[in-house]
Design an enzyme around this catalytic site. Structure first.
Site, short mmCIF file in Angstrom:
data_model
loop_
_atom_site.label_atom_id
_atom_site.label_comp_id
_atom_site.label_asym_id
_atom_site.label_seq_id
_atom_site.Cartn_x
_atom_site.Cartn_y
_atom_site.Cartn_z
N PRO A 199 25.81 79.08 -75.52
CA PRO A 199 25.17 77.98 -76.26
C PRO A 199 23.65 78.05 -76.35
CG PRO A 199 25.73 77.25 -74.05
CD PRO A 199 26.20 78.67 -74.15
N GLY A 200 23.04 79.08 -75.78
CA GLY A 200 21.62 79.28 -76.05
C GLY A 200 20.66 78.98 -74.92
N SER A 201 21.17 78.71 -73.73
CA SER A 201 20.26 78.43 -72.59
C SER A 201 19.35 79.63 -72.34
CB SER A 201 21.05 78.14 -71.32
OG SER A 201 21.91 77.06 -71.54
N LYS A 202 19.97 80.80 -72.31
CA LYS A 202 19.18 82.00 -71.99
C LYS A 202 18.34 82.41 -73.20
CE LYS A 202 22.75 83.38 -68.75
NZ LYS A 202 23.81 82.47 -69.27
N ASP A 217 26.44 85.43 -81.77
CA ASP A 217 27.70 84.98 -81.19
C ASP A 217 28.76 85.09 -82.27
OD1 ASP A 217 27.99 83.51 -78.27
OD2 ASP A 217 29.73 83.24 -79.56
N CYS A 243 29.30 85.15 -65.34
CA CYS A 243 29.43 84.10 -64.33
C CYS A 243 30.79 84.24 -63.66
CB CYS A 243 29.19 82.71 -64.91
SG CYS A 243 30.30 82.27 -66.24
#
Lengths: 306, 158
Positions: free
Chosen positions: A120-123, A141, A234
């Site tokens: 979702p774009g955190s990194k 993505d 993860c």
């Protein structure tokens, strides 16, 4: 009530003979939500502004010397997301261990970066702020629903250096283009507290292993010679981590680099599991167990393209 | 997605609109501007030129920072106002604490006659030196209509 399956229990008794019970306790304890990790958005504000604000508003917080934009903020009343500064996009909720792959990638101003599995774009947004909105990030993505959240987060953070693309990373045709490539691969998610053990089976793990290997190969192909590639998941499964990296090392297309973040409780990659031996260089990979950092479990590898 | 970047003359026109509407003096030198669906303008670094785009299935470029309405009038998005708002010298409305609580929750702002006479169609909204996008001003109704996107609204502000 969550139950840990026998096969998982047996596996992690071997991986963590001294502390597997602590890991299991992590899964079985519901998240209390009393404190949250945030990343200060330095594209819109400063770290000192946010620290002063939290102090003024009576929030207790903790800082991390290895990444000054990260803060752990106590929020027992669950009001952080109701602050005016949250509305403005001055900070972003992001798990602490999820901030590590971009730090290991070390993007620099004016770099060309590929984030192969970006939503979702955190990194992606963290990389954008680390580059101070310069250069270019191709954030890819393959699912349209996931791209929506990626788009919303890039907008919230104020990124003017991102291009969002939609394609299956395995079919990517681009070669020798990027200074830095992040392959934060889709995975079983066994490092997450919310992991659903009903989905834990060998078939799924094998599926992810195959996909991850193909994605990483495409990521390496897209990097320039001497470019940096970071692989992360993860997941805590050796099949999705050390086994993928060991296969790649054996192809002589990358060199594995040491990861130099010392302030976290981390472990080296496993060189053997269940009678299967991996390339010795996987020792340079970083394993983060969730119960040791009060954050998601992660596996991170840094490599340079030959 | 077929990308067509703004030409130098379109960029000059855009800069003129910024100046006319809000007194913003800004020239787009290191950014490329693209107009996409619903006449939305997106801004991205010129590094985009360094990449061979034919190999990429591009869905979105850069930051949505402004939009033309159906009458060709320009308004800045929330992020566009955060970027360019500090350069504004006119046509902005400063909220007080009670008003900002209303604004972030998506409510309109009622105006006094004098306040209304000083604003044009899309005034910038600000609170304590921060910019919160544009509102839609109606001189007849003496009101600024709220344009904060629903996903960004906060019901109760602490």
């Amino acid at each position: 009530m969550k139950e840990i399956p026998k096969s998982f229990e047996e596996k992690y008794r071997k991986i963590l003979p001294d502390s597997y019970q602590n890991l299991f306790r992590f899964y079985l304890t519901p998240y209390d939500g009393l404190s949250k990790f945030i990343r200060v958005n330095t594209l819109k504000t400063t770290i000192s502004y946010m620290k002063n604000l939290f102090t003024k508003k009576g929030f207790n917080f903790e800082c991390f010397d290895w990444y000054t934009s990260a803060l752990k903020v106590e929020d027992p009343k669950n009001i952080l997301s109701k602050l005016f500064e949250f509305f403005l996009g001055f900070f972003y909720f992001q798990d602490l261990s999820s901030m590590i792959p971009p730090i290991v990638l070390q993007p620099e101003q004016n770099d060309m970066v590929l984030d192969l599995c970006a939503a979702p774009g955190s990194k992606t947004t963290q990389i954008s702020q680390m580059m101070n909105n310069t250069g270019l990030i191709v954030a890819n993505d393959n699912k349209i629903g996931r791209l929506k959240s990626l788009r919303a987060n890039c907008q919230l953070i104020g990124c003017t250096n991102t291009v969002l693309t939609r394609q299956d990373g395995i079919t990517l045709k681009i070669k020798n283009t990027f200074d830095k490539v992040l392959v934060d691969a889709p995975c079983s998610g066994t490092g997450k507290r919310s992991f659903n053990f009903n989905n834990y089976n060998r078939k799924t793990i094998t599926f992810f292993h195959n996909t991850q290997t193909k994605l990483l190969l495409k990521g390496i192909k897209a990097a320039k010679p001497k470019g940096t590639i970071v692989y992360s998941t993860c997941s805590l499964e050796p099949e999705e981590n050390e086994k993928v990296i060991s296969n790649i090392i054996d192809r002589d297309i990358v060199k594995i680099k040491e990861i130099e973040i010392n302030s976290l409780n981390s472990k080296s990659g496993l060189i053997e599991f269940n009678g299967e031996f991996f390339n010795n260089d996987v020792k340079k990979c970083m394993r983060l167990f969730p119960h040791e950092n009060e954050s998601e479990g992660f596996f991170i590898t840094k490599m340079v393209k030959l | 997605m077929k990308l067509e970047e703004y030409t130098p003359s379109q960029l000059t026109e855009l800069s003129q609109q910024l100046k006319e509407n809000w007194g913003i003096e800004y020239t787009f030198t290191n950014e490329l501007i693209f107009e996409v669906g619903k006449r939305r303008l997106r801004m991205i670094n010129d590094h985009l030129k360094k990449i061979y785009q034919d190999f990429l299935n591009i869905e979105v470029v850069g930051l949505y920072f402004a939009q033309f309405d159906k009458n060709g009038k320009l308004r800045l998005s929330l992020e566009g106002s955060i970027k360019l708002g500090p350069l504004a010298s006119k046509n902005f409305y400063i909220l007080n604490y009670e008003q900002v609580k209303l604004w972030v929750s998506g409510k309109d702002i009622e105006l006094e006659s004098k306040e209304s006479s000083e604003l044009s169609v899309y005034p910038l909204i600000s609170y304590e030196s921060q910019f919160l996008g544009c509102g839609l001003h109606s001189g007849i109704k003496k009101r600024i209509f709220n344009l904060v996107p629903k996903v960004r609204r906060i019901e109760i502000l602490y």
